[in-house]
Motif scaffolding. Structure first.
Motif: not given
Length: 315
Positions: A276-277, A282-284, A292-295
């Motif tokens: 993702v640039h 919304d990580h699932r 990594e999801k927070a970033e």
């Protein structure tokens, strides 16, 4: 930034359960305090180096905790957990939490598990209170399915039944069909990637008649109201298109000429991971660590979605 209290611990022992799942035993750090008491089925946040991830406690005793962790080698593009998790490795753990445990008094009749999402379900079944239950167990690859033999043993003891679904060979489950096979009025426990949990919830909402759906509470939920569609710019291929949010972003990418490989389509295997640039996600999935999801530097477009109206991907 995380605010929960974490304490030092050490990896005491480890053994492979499947090609991608390893069983670990954690104990308090040498010279430190013992880890707090926990109930099997509770979850904790594990910090290894700069990475965070949430896991279910399979067993707990005076010596510490037993966990089962899905490790993946992602080509060395960035740090990941598996090389840092070895016997003797220092880690940090949060206090245990969650109520989907061996002490859960819920009268479950059916379960749906995805990957290591079977762990809290195993804890509930090991409590020995339930009878005549049914489990649909989803994973990728016949050699995977951690703790399958233990679950089958419990099924024999408790008049339960286990149906496995290999997404590598069978593709994505027909969740409407799965839910249709669950009698109206049933209480269903669902654990696994948030995308799978959301798909099961949607199928339950579409099905006639009520069914009670209960999750373990450790999966990330949706991020509130998201736009009905999102503008997706693909930097490397120079393609920009509008993607409807009610359909998998993976399908929209492939349909618009951006070829992204995939396999499980359940957020379990990590095959379709893209960089993702720009954008909030919304990580699932079950692949990325909590940090990594927070970033939001990567996402799995088979299950995850854009929170904003514009998303820029390095594909």
């Amino acid at each position: 930034m995380r605010t929960e209290t974490v304490r030092p611990a050490t990896v005491r022992a480890a053994r492979a359960l499947t090609p991608s799942v390893t069983q670990y035993w954690l104990t308090g750090a040498p010279g430190g305090e013992p880890l707090p008491a926990a109930v099997p089925g509770q979850h904790l946040t594990l910090r290894v180096g700069p990475r965070y991830k949430t896991y279910t406690i399979l067993a707990s005793g005076e010596e510490g905790y037993e966990l089962a962790v899905r490790n993946r080698d992602r080509g060395g593009r960035r740090d990941h957990l598996s090389p840092r998790l070895h016997v003797g490795a220092p880690v940090r753990v949060s206090a245990p939490g969650g109520n989907f445990t061996a002490e859960d008094a819920t009268a479950f009749t059916h379960f749906v598990a995805g990957g290591v999402g079977v762990n809290p379900i195993l804890a509930v079944l090991s409590g020995g209170r339930l009878r005549d239950w049914r489990l649909v167990y989803v994973d990728r690859g016949a050699e995977e399915f951690p703790f399958l033999e233990r679950v089958r043993e419990l099924a024999r003891e408790q008049n339960g039944s286990v149906v496995t679904f290999d997404t590598g060979a069978q593709g994505r489950p027909d969740w409407d069909g799965v839910v249709a096979g669950i009698p109206v009025g049933s209480t269903v426990g669902v654990c696994g990637p948030a995308g799978m949990v959301a798909a099961v919830r949607d199928a339950v909402e579409r099905a006639p008649g009520p069914r009670q759906l209960i999750t373990d509470g450790s999966s990330a939920g949706t991020a509130g109201d998201m736009p009905a569609s999102v503008e997706v710019e693909c930097v490397k291929t120079g393609i920009t298109f509008e993607a409807a949010q009610h359909q998998p972003l993976l399908d929209a990418l492939n349909r618009n000429g951006v070829g992204v490989p995939s396999s499980c389509r359940q957020g379990i295997c990590g095959t379709c991971e893209v960089e993702v640039h720009t954008g909030r996600i919304d990580h699932r999935d079950e692949v990325l660590t909590d940090q990594e999801k927070a970033e939001s530097s990567y996402m799995l477009p088979c299950v995850s979605k854009s929170i904003g109206k514009r998303l820029v991907l390095n594909v």
